[in-house]
Design a protein around this motif. Structure first.
Motif, PDB file in Angstrom:
ATOM      1  N   LEU A 354       0.722  -1.334  -0.028  1.00 17.86           N
ATOM      2  CA  LEU A 354       0.004  -0.161   0.062  1.00 17.86           C
ATOM      3  C   LEU A 354       0.947   1.364   0.070  1.00 17.86           C
ATOM      4  N   GLU A 355       1.762   1.181   0.942  1.00 21.15           N
ATOM      5  CA  GLU A 355       2.826   2.188   0.902  1.00 21.15           C
ATOM      6  C   GLU A 355       3.605   2.627  -0.507  1.00 21.15           C
ATOM      7  N   VAL A 356       4.196   1.461  -1.034  1.00 18.19           N
ATOM      8  CA  VAL A 356       5.050   1.688  -2.235  1.00 18.19           C
ATOM      9  C   VAL A 356       4.066   2.049  -3.504  1.00 18.19           C
ATOM     10  N   CYS A 357       2.851   1.210  -3.718  1.00 17.74           N
ATOM     11  CA  CYS A 357       2.207   1.340  -4.925  1.00 17.74           C
ATOM     12  C   CYS A 357       1.286   2.790  -4.752  1.00 17.74           C
ATOM     13  N   LEU A 363       1.834  -0.009 -12.554  1.00 18.40           N
ATOM     14  CA  LEU A 363       3.196  -0.212 -11.655  1.00 18.40           C
ATOM     15  C   LEU A 363       4.184  -0.229 -12.862  1.00 18.40           C
ATOM     16  N   ASP A 364       5.606  -0.077 -12.468  1.00 21.47           N
ATOM     17  CA  ASP A 364       6.535  -0.152 -13.279  1.00 21.47           C
ATOM     18  C   ASP A 364       7.882  -0.728 -12.250  1.00 21.47           C
ATOM     19  N   ARG A 369      10.591  -2.732  -7.514  1.00 18.84           N
ATOM     20  CA  ARG A 369      12.039  -2.726  -6.721  1.00 18.84           C
ATOM     21  C   ARG A 369      11.918  -2.572  -5.296  1.00 18.84           C
ATOM     22  N   HIS A 370      10.988  -1.797  -5.206  1.00 15.43           N
ATOM     23  CA  HIS A 370      10.839  -1.362  -3.409  1.00 15.43           C
ATOM     24  C   HIS A 370      10.030  -2.290  -2.766  1.00 15.43           C
ATOM     25  N   LEU A 371       9.640  -3.420  -3.460  1.00  9.17           N
ATOM     26  CA  LEU A 371       8.662  -4.064  -2.622  1.00  9.17           C
ATOM     27  C   LEU A 371       9.759  -5.267  -2.043  1.00  9.17           C
ATOM     28  N   LYS A 372      10.500  -4.891  -1.003  1.00 11.66           N
ATOM     29  CA  LYS A 372      11.358  -5.819  -0.331  1.00 11.66           C
ATOM     30  C   LYS A 372      10.819  -6.649   0.465  1.00 11.66           C
ATOM     31  N   LYS A 473       5.251 -10.530  -7.945  1.00  7.24           N
ATOM     32  CA  LYS A 473       5.189  -9.462  -7.366  1.00  7.24           C
ATOM     33  C   LYS A 473       3.898  -8.485  -7.811  1.00  7.24           C
ATOM     34  N   VAL A 474       3.791  -8.349  -8.968  1.00  4.61           N
ATOM     35  CA  VAL A 474       2.517  -7.712  -9.307  1.00  4.61           C
ATOM     36  C   VAL A 474       1.367  -8.175  -8.882  1.00  4.61           C
ATOM     37  N   VAL A 475       1.027  -9.465  -9.239  1.00  6.59           N
ATOM     38  CA  VAL A 475       0.059 -10.550  -8.699  1.00  6.59           C
ATOM     39  C   VAL A 475      -0.159 -10.103  -7.017  1.00  6.59           C
ATOM     40  N   LEU A 476       0.696 -10.406  -6.444  1.00  5.28           N
ATOM     41  CA  LEU A 476       0.499 -10.455  -4.943  1.00  5.28           C
ATOM     42  C   LEU A 476       0.238  -9.031  -4.513  1.00  5.28           C
ATOM     43  N   ALA A 477       1.176  -8.167  -4.940  1.00  2.77           N
ATOM     44  CA  ALA A 477       0.812  -6.870  -4.490  1.00  2.77           C
ATOM     45  C   ALA A 477      -0.396  -6.196  -4.779  1.00  2.77           C
ATOM     46  N   ARG A 478      -1.146  -6.660  -5.808  1.00  2.00           N
ATOM     47  CA  ARG A 478      -2.535  -6.309  -6.081  1.00  2.00           C
ATOM     48  C   ARG A 478      -3.536  -7.088  -5.312  1.00  2.00           C
ATOM     49  N   LEU A 479      -3.146  -8.130  -4.994  1.00  2.00           N
ATOM     50  CA  LEU A 479      -4.153  -9.123  -4.357  1.00  2.00           C
ATOM     51  C   LEU A 479      -4.216  -8.685  -2.620  1.00  2.00           C
TER      52      LEU A 479
END
Length: 514
Positions: A354-357, A363-364, A369-372, A473-479
């Motif tokens: 939530l903070e990074v996106c 997304l790009d 890269r910041h989703l550590k 990363k994309v899928v899990l961040a969105r879910l």
């Protein structure tokens, strides 16, 4: 006339039987030579029988030692492969066993594993028995190629997965994620905000859609039948792989399972040819499928025959269709299970997403890269549940590995799961979910670093790993940004081996809209 026909039939049967006996005799002689050379160097292992090798003993050990899988246990080796654990305890990290047709050198010694990764593809290649047993699933593609053939396949395909290409696929991944998000939103709207959802098929379809869009220029709807039939092939072949020992015989018999595999193989072949024919008639498409078609018809020196071209194209399409979506989907499934059972890590990963996106519509690479924390979660999931749990190689010539003289024809087996759960490398909590192991990167997560190899080891490392990590990363961040996940009371933790390690009874999760 009838008597003549009977004589011909009898002669054909006798000829086939003689041919098989000669082949069996050659296999036995080769196996015995390999066994003697390795045992003279101190390599031990269970004593094999003539036709079945150690397969009867493997089944006996599985039946005797197989425990009930605990709901919170990530160490499934004792459930699926107790014979390997027992033999390692008895004979050490390097031992020899037999399937009846093959002598297999099982290796979990860190120094030998490192040395294996330093061998060239002309020294260690994919075993010939895999080329036969999994031909229907992988064809003549890069996964089973060796030597110069493998180098040519990699030259054609690898550039399509370079970082610059992956950057252009991020939006495609996001587009493929939308149907899942909308579908789950609809389910939760009807259920009052929370409901049990079996996530397996949703994530498989999503990953299949990504591969279709990114590599073949079409949506999942167009490739759905191919993915469905490859999934059926995967299950059929994994069941047949259990028939080790006399597998060389089964392959030549017109069993129902073999007929079904042959039927599915032909159906997949025709579907892929239809897709490639459609693409060949279109101009201006610069994607993986175009590269495969061009590579299949012309190798830079001369035009290939129709049969060679078809084998190259169909084989590599199968490889990408299966390996490119199945392994990523299974990893996503295990990721959600582990986050559901470890809510503290789920909360951390969600807060970071939530903070990074920042609610971005797109997304790009810089954002990903910041989703550590999410990266650490994925890496730890790949450690505990590597989708391709076993690395198999065959000595294509006499070579030396870790001071051991390996005869040509020896099959070498490295169990990734065994390395990933090794307490000497990872500590006493090796079977526990602890993403912070990777806080300082993969190289510092364990000692030695090469004991972590979810995407392979050495020159044959998976060329699709950048796409897989980006997609996850994309899928899990969105879910995680939209839903919370909790274990379902109906979930039964029973990992099974179907060429990949996957949930045996599906992955039901309680999904709640945020």
């Amino acid at each position: 006339m009838e008597e003549l026909l009977v004589i011909v039939i009898v002669l054909l049967i006798a000829s086939s039987a003689l041919s098989y006996l000669l082949h069996l005799h050659q296999l036995c002689r080769r196996s015995e030579n390999i066994r003697q050379k390795l045992r003279r160097q101190g390599i031990e292992g269970p004593k094999p029988t003539l036709l079945y090798g150690n397969t009867i003993e493997m089944k006996r050990i599985q039946k005797k030692l197989k425990p009930v899988q605990k709901q919170d246990a990530n160490d499934y080796l004792s459930t699926l492969f107790p014979h390997f654990l027992l033999w390692r305890k008895i004979y050490g990290p390097v031992f020899l066993y037999s399937t009846g047709a093959l002598e297999i050198l099982h290796v979990s010694d860190p120094d030998m594993v490192k040395d294996i990764g330093q061998r060239t593809p002309s020294e260690l290649g994919k075993p010939n028995y895999l080329k036969r047993s999994r031909k229907a699933l992988f064809g003549g593609g890069i996964s089973l190629a060796n030597g110069d053939e493998w180098a040519y396949h990699r030259k054609i395909i690898a550039p399509e997965f370079f970082t610059d290409k992956i950057k252009g696929m991020i939006q495609l991944i996001e587009d493929a994620t939308v149907p899942v998000l909308e579908s789950w939103e609809g389910i939760l709207d009807d259920a009052g905000g929370s409901s049990e959802i079996v996530v397996d098929d949703y994530l498989r379809n999503l990953s299949a859609d990504v591969i279709s869009r990114a590599c073949f220029g079409s949506s999942f709807a167009k490739g759905e039948e191919i993915f469905c039939k490859l999934r059926q092939l995967q299950k059929a072949i994994s069941q047949q792989d259990a028939l080790v020992g006399l597998s060389a015989v089964w392959k030549h018999l017109l069993m129902k399972a073999n007929r079904e595999i042959g039927k599915l193989d032909e159906e997949v072949r025709l579907l892929i040819l239809a897709v490639t024919k459609e693409r060949s008639n279109c101009k201006g498409n610069d994607d993986l499928l175009r590269a495969i078609i061009n590579g299949g018809t012309h190798d830079g020196r001369s035009h290939k025959s129709t049969i060679e071209a078809e084998g190259f194209i169909i084989g590599n399409c199968k490889n990408i269709y299966f390996a490119g979506h199945e392994t990523t989907a299974v990893t996503a499934i295990w990721c959600l299970m582990l986050l559901a059972t470890h809510p503290e890590w789920q909360d951390c990963a969600r807060a970071e997403a939530l903070e990074v996106c920042h609610g971005r519509t797109r997304l790009d690479v810089d954002v990903l890269r910041h989703l550590k924390i999410l990266t650490m979660v994925i890496q730890e999931t790949l450690r505990l549940y590597p989708p391709a749990w076993m690395m198999m190689r065959e000595a294509l010539k006499d070579i030396k590995i870790g001071g051991l003289d390996i005869p040509q024809g020896t099959v070498i087996q490295v169990a990734r799961s065994m390395l990933h759960l090794d307490t000497d490398a990872w500590g006493p909590d090796a079977s526990q979910f602890r993403p912070d192991r990777f806080a300082n990167g993969m190289a510092m997560a364990c000692k030695p670093a090469h004991m972590y190899m979810p995407f392979g080891h050495g020159p044959r490392t998976c060329i699709g790993q950048n796409l897989a990590m980006t997609e996850l990363k994309v899928v899990l961040a969105r879910l995680l940004s939209r839903f919370a996940f909790a274990p379902s009371p109906s979930y039964q933790h029973a990992p099974v081996f179907r060429l990949t390690i996957e949930p045996g009874f599906g992955m039901p999760l309680v999904v709640t809209r945020l």
